[in-house]
Design an enzyme around this catalytic site. Structure first.
Site, PDB file in Angstrom:
ATOM      1  CG  MET A  18      -1.788  -1.264   1.329  1.00  0.00           C
ATOM      2  SD  MET A  18      -2.880  -1.457  -0.097  1.00  0.00           S
ATOM      3  CE  MET A  18      -4.103  -0.234   0.335  1.00  0.00           C
ATOM      4  NE  ARG A  19       6.286   3.382   1.355  1.00  0.00           N
ATOM      5  CZ  ARG A  19       6.429   4.512   2.013  1.00  0.00           C
ATOM      6  NH1 ARG A  19       5.665   4.772   3.051  1.00  0.00           N
ATOM      7  NH2 ARG A  19       7.314   5.396   1.627  1.00  0.00           N
ATOM      8  CG  LEU A  72       6.845   1.314  -5.989  1.00  0.00           C
ATOM      9  CD1 LEU A  72       7.557   0.288  -6.874  1.00  0.00           C
ATOM     10  CD2 LEU A  72       7.048   0.970  -4.523  1.00  0.00           C
ATOM     11  CG  ASN A  96       0.010  -3.023  -8.109  1.00  0.00           C
ATOM     12  OD1 ASN A  96       0.109  -3.643  -7.035  1.00  0.00           O
ATOM     13  ND2 ASN A  96      -0.933  -2.130  -8.321  1.00  0.00           N
ATOM     14  CG  HIS A 103      -6.167  -1.870  -9.231  1.00  0.00           C
ATOM     15  ND1 HIS A 103      -6.016  -1.187  -8.037  1.00  0.00           N
ATOM     16  CD2 HIS A 103      -7.341  -1.451  -9.757  1.00  0.00           C
ATOM     17  CE1 HIS A 103      -7.057  -0.390  -7.863  1.00  0.00           C
ATOM     18  NE2 HIS A 103      -7.871  -0.533  -8.889  1.00  0.00           N
ATOM     19  CG  ASP A 125       3.711   4.539 -14.363  1.00  0.00           C
ATOM     20  OD1 ASP A 125       3.054   4.630 -13.299  1.00  0.00           O
ATOM     21  OD2 ASP A 125       3.247   4.820 -15.471  1.00  0.00           O
ATOM     22  CG  ASP A 131      -3.773   1.512  -8.824  1.00  0.00           C
ATOM     23  OD1 ASP A 131      -2.904   0.727  -8.416  1.00  0.00           O
ATOM     24  OD2 ASP A 131      -4.692   1.941  -8.106  1.00  0.00           O
TER      25      ASP A 131
HETATM   26  C1  GRF Z   1      -5.741  -7.499  -3.597  1.00  0.00           C
HETATM   27  O1  GRF Z   1      -7.113  -7.309  -3.794  1.00  0.00           O
HETATM   28  C2  GRF Z   1      -4.949  -6.746  -4.640  1.00  0.00           C
HETATM   29  O2  GRF Z   1      -5.599  -6.669  -5.874  1.00  0.00           O
HETATM   30  C3  GRF Z   1      -4.825  -5.374  -4.030  1.00  0.00           C
HETATM   31  O3  GRF Z   1      -4.646  -5.609  -2.673  1.00  0.00           O
HETATM   32  C4  GRF Z   1      -5.245  -6.859  -2.310  1.00  0.00           C
HETATM   33  C5  GRF Z   1      -4.157  -7.681  -1.676  1.00  0.00           C
HETATM   34  O4  GRF Z   1      -4.664  -8.895  -1.195  1.00  0.00           O
HETATM   35  N1  GRF Z   1      -3.737  -4.643  -4.630  1.00  0.00           N
HETATM   36  P1  GRF Z   1      -3.658  -9.990  -0.608  1.00  0.00           P
HETATM   37  O5  GRF Z   1      -2.847  -9.298   0.480  1.00  0.00           O
HETATM   38  O6  GRF Z   1      -2.803 -10.454  -1.748  1.00  0.00           O
HETATM   39  O7  GRF Z   1      -4.539 -11.060  -0.076  1.00  0.00           O
END
Ligand code: GRF
Length: 201
Positions: free
Chosen positions: A90-91, A93, A107, A109, A141, A145
């Protein structure tokens, strides 16, 4: 043998899916060299360690973005990492990090980008009233997202869906397409033209 780093902040289900793919040979000739969490209590750490994976915490709280990233990059370089997989990390880059691993950071999403970028993508999809959503694996990048799209999967949104039921349907597809995207990138059988990732093999 390609060396993968997984960066996470939370639950770690994508880490588990990648680890299972590596273990079973669905991702061939690769290993998870290191798991990094920026949060001390991330449950994903306890998914990594019983599998014998090295999992470290580098706390990000209160750190400057680039200063933090320099520490993570130094670790990844010391571990001779070829590919960085963000899995619920959750950061954003820094340009420094992106430059050091240009086109080697992925990544996942939980929406069909460019729809519903940012947080709570599944809730955004339900509230918007879309009939289909899904998930996206993309190159990372400097923007949120935003990098070139590697693989997407579509799921229907049902009338009685909640954020949770939709998230569960999407998550199953996340686990499947992350493996597919990793295989494509590690194979090198693609080229990037503008924003387009084109398979060449
Ligand atoms: C997932 O839904 C992913 O798409 C998002 O964060 C969530 C991570 O889930 N970026 P986990 O920690 O892999 O279970």
């Amino acid at each position: 043998m390609k060396r993968i780093a997984v960066l996470l902040s939370g639950r770690g289900s994508n880490l588990e899916a990648i680890a299972e793919s590596v273990q079973s040979g669905r991702i061939p000739d690769a290993e998870i060299a290191i798991v990094v969490s920026n949060r001390e209590n991330a449950p994903g750490l306890e998914k990594a360690r019983p599998r014998g994976l090295e999992a470290v915490v580098i706390p990000s709280k209160g750190r400057q973005r680039e200063e933090y990233d320099r520490e993570v990059v130094a670790l990844l370089e010391a571990k001779k990492v070829d590919l960085v997989c963000l899995a619920g990390f959750m950061r954003l880059l820094s340009p420094y990090f992106v430059e050091r691993f240009r086109n080697r950071i992925l990544n996942i999403h939980p929406a069909l980008l460019p729809a519903f970028a940012g947080l709570e993508a599944q809730r955004q999809a339900v509230e918007w009233g879309v009939k289909y959503s899904g998930c996206t694996v993309h190159f990372v990048d400097e923007n949120l997202d935003a990098g070139p799209i590697i693989v997407q999967a579509v799921v229907p949104v049902h009338d009685d869906d909640t954020e949770e039921t939709l998230a569960a349907r999407i998550l199953r597809e996340e686990h499947r397409i992350y493996t597919e995207a990793i295989n494509l990138v590690l194979s090198g059988k693609f080229r990037i033209e503008g924003r387009r990732v084109i398979r060449t093999g």
